[in-house]
Motif scaffolding. Sequence first.
Motif, PDB file in Angstrom:
ATOM      1  N   ASP A  68      13.375  98.739  78.553  1.00  0.00           N
ATOM      2  CA  ASP A  68      13.328  97.770  79.644  1.00  0.00           C
ATOM      3  C   ASP A  68      14.108  98.356  80.813  1.00  0.00           C
ATOM      4  O   ASP A  68      13.758  98.209  81.959  1.00  0.00           O
ATOM      5  CB  ASP A  68      13.982  96.451  79.221  1.00  0.00           C
ATOM      6  N   LYS A 127      13.331  90.208  69.716  1.00  0.00           N
ATOM      7  CA  LYS A 127      14.142  90.113  70.936  1.00  0.00           C
ATOM      8  C   LYS A 127      15.617  90.448  70.676  1.00  0.00           C
ATOM      9  O   LYS A 127      16.520  89.692  71.049  1.00  0.00           O
ATOM     10  CB  LYS A 127      14.016  88.712  71.556  1.00  0.00           C
ATOM     11  N   GLN A 130       9.922  94.326  68.246  1.00  0.00           N
ATOM     12  CA  GLN A 130      10.929  93.931  69.217  1.00  0.00           C
ATOM     13  C   GLN A 130      10.446  92.743  70.053  1.00  0.00           C
ATOM     14  O   GLN A 130      11.243  91.901  70.456  1.00  0.00           O
ATOM     15  CB  GLN A 130      11.305  95.130  70.097  1.00  0.00           C
ATOM     16  N   GLN A 131       9.129  92.684  70.319  1.00  0.00           N
ATOM     17  CA  GLN A 131       8.604  91.562  71.098  1.00  0.00           C
ATOM     18  C   GLN A 131       8.858  90.235  70.408  1.00  0.00           C
ATOM     19  O   GLN A 131       9.076  89.223  71.062  1.00  0.00           O
ATOM     20  CB  GLN A 131       7.108  91.745  71.355  1.00  0.00           C
ATOM     21  N   THR A 132       8.841  90.239  69.071  1.00  0.00           N
ATOM     22  CA  THR A 132       9.107  88.977  68.374  1.00  0.00           C
ATOM     23  C   THR A 132      10.597  88.791  68.096  1.00  0.00           C
ATOM     24  O   THR A 132      11.098  87.684  68.166  1.00  0.00           O
ATOM     25  CB  THR A 132       8.346  88.923  67.028  1.00  0.00           C
ATOM     26  N   LYS A 136       6.205  96.248  69.008  1.00  0.00           N
ATOM     27  CA  LYS A 136       5.611  94.985  68.611  1.00  0.00           C
ATOM     28  C   LYS A 136       6.672  94.114  67.922  1.00  0.00           C
ATOM     29  O   LYS A 136       6.794  92.925  68.191  1.00  0.00           O
ATOM     30  CB  LYS A 136       4.433  95.254  67.663  1.00  0.00           C
ATOM     31  N   ASN A 144      -3.714  96.710  74.063  1.00  0.00           N
ATOM     32  CA  ASN A 144      -2.322  97.151  74.074  1.00  0.00           C
ATOM     33  C   ASN A 144      -2.150  98.656  74.287  1.00  0.00           C
ATOM     34  O   ASN A 144      -1.035  99.143  74.368  1.00  0.00           O
ATOM     35  CB  ASN A 144      -1.642  96.752  72.769  1.00  0.00           C
TER      36      ASN A 144
END
Lengths: 371, 221
Positions: free
Chosen positions: A205, A187, A183-185, A181, A321
């Motif tokens: 990824d 980046k 890391q999603q913000t 979560k 999620n």
Amino acid sequence: MIKLDMVTKVYPDGTEAVKNVSFEIGQGELCVLLGPSGCGKTTTMKMINRLIPITGGTIYIDGVDTAKMDENALRRDIGYAIQQIGLFPNMTVGRNIETVPELKGWPENKRRQRGEELLKLMGMDSGEFIGKYPRELSGGQSQRVGVARALGGDPPILLMDEPFGAIDPITRVRLQDEFLKIQQTLKKTIIFVTHDIYEAIKLGDRIALMKEGELVQYDTPADLLYNPKNEFVENFVGADRALKGLQLIRVKDVVKASPPTVKSGEKTEIVRERMERAGINWLAVVNGDGNFLGGVGKADLGKGDSVGDVMSPSAETATANTVLNEVFSLMLSHGLDNLPIVDKDNRLQGVISFDTIRKALVELTQRGKTG
Amino acid sequence: MLDAWQYLIAHPEKLAGWTLEHLWIIFVAIVIAVVLGVVIGVYISGRGKEHVADTILYLAEVAMTIPSMAIFGLLMLLLSSVGLKAIGFLPAVIALIIYGQLPILRNTYTALQGVDPAMIEAGRGMGMTEKQLLFKVRLPLAISVIMAGVRNAIVLIIGIAAIAAMIGAGGLGVPIFRGLRNARLDLIILGGVSVSILALLVDNFMGWVEWWVTPRGLKER
């Protein structure tokens, strides 16, 4: 962007730990270095921040050869988290997190602010924890602080060496979820070392699978699972790779339409009619506000007058999620044919069934084969 | 015992003088010994210094086994041959520095070696220079063990310093040797008991210092 070009590590005694490894990690990508112990994944990672000197090839960060940079300046711009955490026991949590900001010479108020910000990001109360010492923390809290410390200097790149390796499985899963979560913000460009295929599939990824110092396959998790390059990869991902693939799919990817529901006050007779007309034998029960209450099966309808009397209140739910392998496991272990999906306020978002899972898996396998 | 007490009542200023002399020698010796021991200890705990470390620690151990009488004798010879004052304060302090080295050196070395490699790795990985690593991480983590070594060294040399009276350095050895020569039991007891009490007091004080210098995050209570 990080680029490894023919990177090689030969130790003075002649051991070749890493052999001609080349690959690129895109900006904001999480690349997992995966492989059995002794495959050279940690060595590869440590050559990026030059904790281990490179003996052949070049590592570029944004086009600049890292060998030409100042070693300490390089490391201050690369966050570093390790399995043993290595929090300094003589410093408070706050000072631990402020290590790199301090080395970089940030003013004190900016450092303090950063410390509080990062604790909050890790879901920890900064007022409570900032003055604590590492020995006063639990294992999970220490790991969080370790990651916060790695993020201290706001580095564009993060190196993580099995950061969740030494904690109990339950906490590990929670930390992985939180980390994803975050890391999603944020980046960040992340290099993440693990020997755990599940962790790699869940977080990566891309995955770089290594064996005896060589890079065997560098691909997306789906391709690694369904398009293995050779027998080693096939064996490494395991015979249950189809099941592992369930980790790649989240509920929100497959459950879309809002499900048919009944209110707890409705009459069972009417509900039976509706079920027969729609050809279904299970419905989710909600209250007037759309909050999920339980489920009612066709066979139970005869036992009372209103739905509220005959429904079975269900404790098991998932969120948008949740990954499908957890959904699948919940359904199997509780003997459910349908699992309700709720949001954080317990409002019903959808229902997932075995059939949904089967279809999603078929689609994923097909994609791997054609792609 | 009673005689010793009566002597103390009659001449408190003498005991005070000897005690101060004793403390002064100890103080000068221990300050130099700590600086020397910690600096050498830090140096030999560096990367790739294992062989140097073995040699130096071995030498320090050998030095400890030489009887104090012999050391004083050797120092007198050595100092007079280079034209320095061969008796009194100087040889006494030098001998005590030599005796104090092993506990300080060994503890400094062991403590620095014993720092969790994960912390060194974390520090280095975050871009600390070797100097920053030493002062921010390694020394703070090692300080309580180093202080325990200093404490050992002090208690050890308080006893040995009594023998330094033999070469004219003064201190609490004076009444002991005077008593031995003149068969005065009261003086021997007075000197001996005073050395013991001094050692106990200093030991306690150092115990407190040890606790005080320990970083808060590492304290037991």
